[in-house]
Motif scaffolding. Structure first.
Motif, short mmCIF file in Angstrom:
data_model
loop_
_atom_site.label_atom_id
_atom_site.label_comp_id
_atom_site.label_asym_id
_atom_site.label_seq_id
_atom_site.Cartn_x
_atom_site.Cartn_y
_atom_site.Cartn_z
N ARG A 82 2.56 17.22 -10.46
CA ARG A 82 2.57 15.91 -9.47
C ARG A 82 4.00 15.35 -9.01
O ARG A 82 4.42 15.17 -8.27
CB ARG A 82 1.73 14.86 -9.69
CG ARG A 82 0.25 15.67 -9.16
CD ARG A 82 -0.94 14.54 -8.98
NE ARG A 82 -1.53 14.14 -10.52
CZ ARG A 82 -2.34 14.78 -11.28
NH1 ARG A 82 -2.80 15.78 -10.56
NH2 ARG A 82 -2.58 14.53 -12.50
N SER A 98 3.95 11.79 -21.49
CA SER A 98 3.85 10.53 -21.67
C SER A 98 5.01 9.66 -22.30
O SER A 98 5.81 10.20 -22.89
CB SER A 98 2.57 10.48 -22.76
OG SER A 98 2.81 10.99 -23.80
N PHE A 133 5.97 9.45 -14.09
CA PHE A 133 5.50 9.69 -15.47
C PHE A 133 4.81 8.47 -16.17
O PHE A 133 3.58 8.65 -16.82
CB PHE A 133 6.49 10.24 -16.42
CG PHE A 133 7.03 11.53 -15.91
CD1 PHE A 133 6.08 12.48 -15.68
CD2 PHE A 133 8.46 11.66 -15.71
CE1 PHE A 133 6.52 13.92 -15.32
CE2 PHE A 133 8.82 13.12 -15.52
CZ PHE A 133 7.70 14.10 -15.31
N VAL A 170 6.18 15.41 -24.33
CA VAL A 170 5.67 16.39 -23.41
C VAL A 170 4.50 17.30 -23.98
O VAL A 170 4.77 17.69 -25.29
CB VAL A 170 6.82 17.54 -22.95
CG1 VAL A 170 6.21 18.78 -22.05
CG2 VAL A 170 8.06 16.87 -22.25
N ASP A 215 1.29 8.39 -13.79
CA ASP A 215 0.49 9.88 -13.93
C ASP A 215 0.73 10.66 -15.22
O ASP A 215 -0.35 11.07 -16.00
CB ASP A 215 0.35 10.47 -12.82
CG ASP A 215 -0.49 11.70 -12.63
OD1 ASP A 215 0.23 12.79 -12.89
OD2 ASP A 215 -1.57 11.48 -12.20
N GLY A 216 1.82 11.10 -15.60
CA GLY A 216 2.29 12.03 -16.38
C GLY A 216 2.09 13.50 -16.09
O GLY A 216 2.41 14.28 -17.05
N SER A 217 1.61 13.80 -15.03
CA SER A 217 1.51 15.34 -14.48
C SER A 217 2.91 15.68 -13.90
O SER A 217 3.51 15.07 -13.11
CB SER A 217 0.69 15.39 -13.43
OG SER A 217 0.76 16.66 -12.66
N VAL A 218 3.39 16.80 -14.93
CA VAL A 218 4.73 17.39 -14.23
C VAL A 218 4.61 17.99 -13.03
O VAL A 218 5.56 17.73 -12.10
CB VAL A 218 5.03 18.64 -15.36
CG1 VAL A 218 6.44 19.28 -14.85
CG2 VAL A 218 5.40 17.77 -16.89
N GLN A 228 2.01 21.09 -17.79
CA GLN A 228 2.00 20.17 -19.11
C GLN A 228 2.20 18.64 -18.59
O GLN A 228 2.20 18.29 -17.36
CB GLN A 228 3.42 20.28 -19.50
CG GLN A 228 3.51 21.50 -20.48
CD GLN A 228 5.01 21.54 -20.94
OE1 GLN A 228 5.77 21.77 -20.43
NE2 GLN A 228 5.00 21.83 -22.35
N ASN A 229 1.58 17.72 -19.45
CA ASN A 229 1.77 16.29 -19.04
C ASN A 229 2.87 15.64 -20.03
O ASN A 229 3.09 15.90 -20.98
CB ASN A 229 0.26 15.62 -19.43
CG ASN A 229 -0.58 16.00 -18.23
OD1 ASN A 229 -0.50 15.76 -17.09
ND2 ASN A 229 -1.71 16.49 -18.86
#
Length: 91
Positions: A54, A8, A46, A89, A49-52, A5-6
Protein backbone atom coordinates in the motif's frame (compact mmCIF):
# COMPACT_ATOMS: atom_id res chain seq x y z
CA UNK A 1 11.75 -6.31 0.51
CA UNK A 2 8.61 -7.89 -0.87
CA UNK A 3 5.21 -6.35 -1.34
CA UNK A 4 3.70 -8.91 1.03
CA UNK A 5 5.78 -7.66 3.94
CA UNK A 6 4.63 -5.31 6.65
CA UNK A 7 6.66 -2.66 8.41
CA UNK A 8 6.35 -1.51 12.00
CA UNK A 9 7.97 1.26 13.98
CA UNK A 10 10.57 -0.18 16.33
CA UNK A 11 9.61 -0.20 20.01
CA UNK A 12 12.57 1.96 21.03
CA UNK A 13 11.67 4.80 18.66
CA UNK A 14 9.93 8.04 19.51
CA UNK A 15 8.84 10.34 16.70
CA UNK A 16 7.18 13.67 16.18
CA UNK A 17 5.50 14.59 12.91
CA UNK A 18 6.02 18.32 12.35
CA UNK A 19 4.16 18.45 9.05
CA UNK A 20 6.97 18.91 6.56
CA UNK A 21 9.50 17.05 8.73
CA UNK A 22 9.54 14.04 11.05
CA UNK A 23 12.01 13.93 13.92
CA UNK A 24 12.94 10.47 15.20
CA UNK A 25 14.78 9.35 18.30
CA UNK A 26 16.12 5.86 18.75
CA UNK A 27 16.05 5.66 22.55
CA UNK A 28 18.40 2.68 22.67
CA UNK A 29 21.18 4.28 20.59
CA UNK A 30 20.31 7.85 21.63
CA UNK A 31 20.54 8.90 17.97
CA UNK A 32 18.29 11.54 16.41
CA UNK A 33 17.19 11.40 12.78
CA UNK A 34 15.20 13.71 10.54
CA UNK A 35 13.04 12.92 7.54
CA UNK A 36 11.89 15.34 4.86
CA UNK A 37 9.94 15.13 1.62
CA UNK A 38 8.92 11.64 0.53
CA UNK A 39 10.52 10.22 3.70
CA UNK A 40 7.89 12.03 5.76
CA UNK A 41 5.10 10.55 3.66
CA UNK A 42 6.56 7.04 3.89
CA UNK A 43 6.85 7.35 7.68
CA UNK A 44 3.21 8.48 7.85
CA UNK A 45 2.09 5.56 5.69
CA UNK A 46 4.00 3.01 7.75
CA UNK A 47 2.79 4.46 11.04
CA UNK A 48 -0.82 4.25 9.80
CA UNK A 49 -0.82 0.89 8.08
CA UNK A 50 2.52 -0.89 7.75
CA UNK A 51 1.82 -2.45 4.36
CA UNK A 52 4.73 -2.22 1.92
CA UNK A 53 2.36 -2.81 -1.01
CA UNK A 54 0.00 0.00 0.00
CA UNK A 55 2.90 2.36 0.66
CA UNK A 56 4.32 1.67 -2.80
CA UNK A 57 0.91 2.21 -4.39
CA UNK A 58 0.41 5.50 -2.52
CA UNK A 59 3.85 6.82 -3.45
CA UNK A 60 3.33 5.96 -7.11
CA UNK A 61 0.00 7.76 -7.16
CA UNK A 62 0.93 10.80 -5.08
CA UNK A 63 4.31 11.50 -6.68
CA UNK A 64 3.60 10.33 -10.25
CA UNK A 65 6.64 8.04 -10.35
CA UNK A 66 7.07 4.80 -12.26
CA UNK A 67 6.87 1.51 -10.38
CA UNK A 68 10.52 0.54 -10.80
CA UNK A 69 11.82 3.85 -9.43
CA UNK A 70 9.31 3.87 -6.58
CA UNK A 71 10.19 0.28 -5.60
CA UNK A 72 13.92 0.98 -5.71
CA UNK A 73 13.60 4.15 -3.62
CA UNK A 74 11.24 2.47 -1.14
CA UNK A 75 13.72 -0.40 -0.76
CA UNK A 76 16.55 2.05 -0.09
CA UNK A 77 14.42 3.87 2.50
CA UNK A 78 13.57 0.61 4.26
CA UNK A 79 17.22 -0.50 4.20
CA UNK A 80 18.32 2.75 5.88
CA UNK A 81 15.52 2.73 8.43
CA UNK A 82 16.04 -0.91 9.40
CA UNK A 83 19.82 -0.45 9.61
CA UNK A 84 19.22 2.44 12.03
CA UNK A 85 16.76 0.20 13.93
CA UNK A 86 13.93 2.66 13.39
CA UNK A 87 11.68 0.27 11.45
CA UNK A 88 11.22 -3.49 11.56
CA UNK A 89 10.28 -5.42 8.43
CA UNK A 90 8.28 -8.60 8.91
CA UNK A 91 6.24 -11.08 6.97
Amino acid sequence: MTLAQNVSIAQDVLFQDLGDEVVLLNIQSEQYYGLEGVGVRLWQLFSEDGSVARALEAIRAEYDVDGETAARDLGAFLDKMTAAKLLSVGA
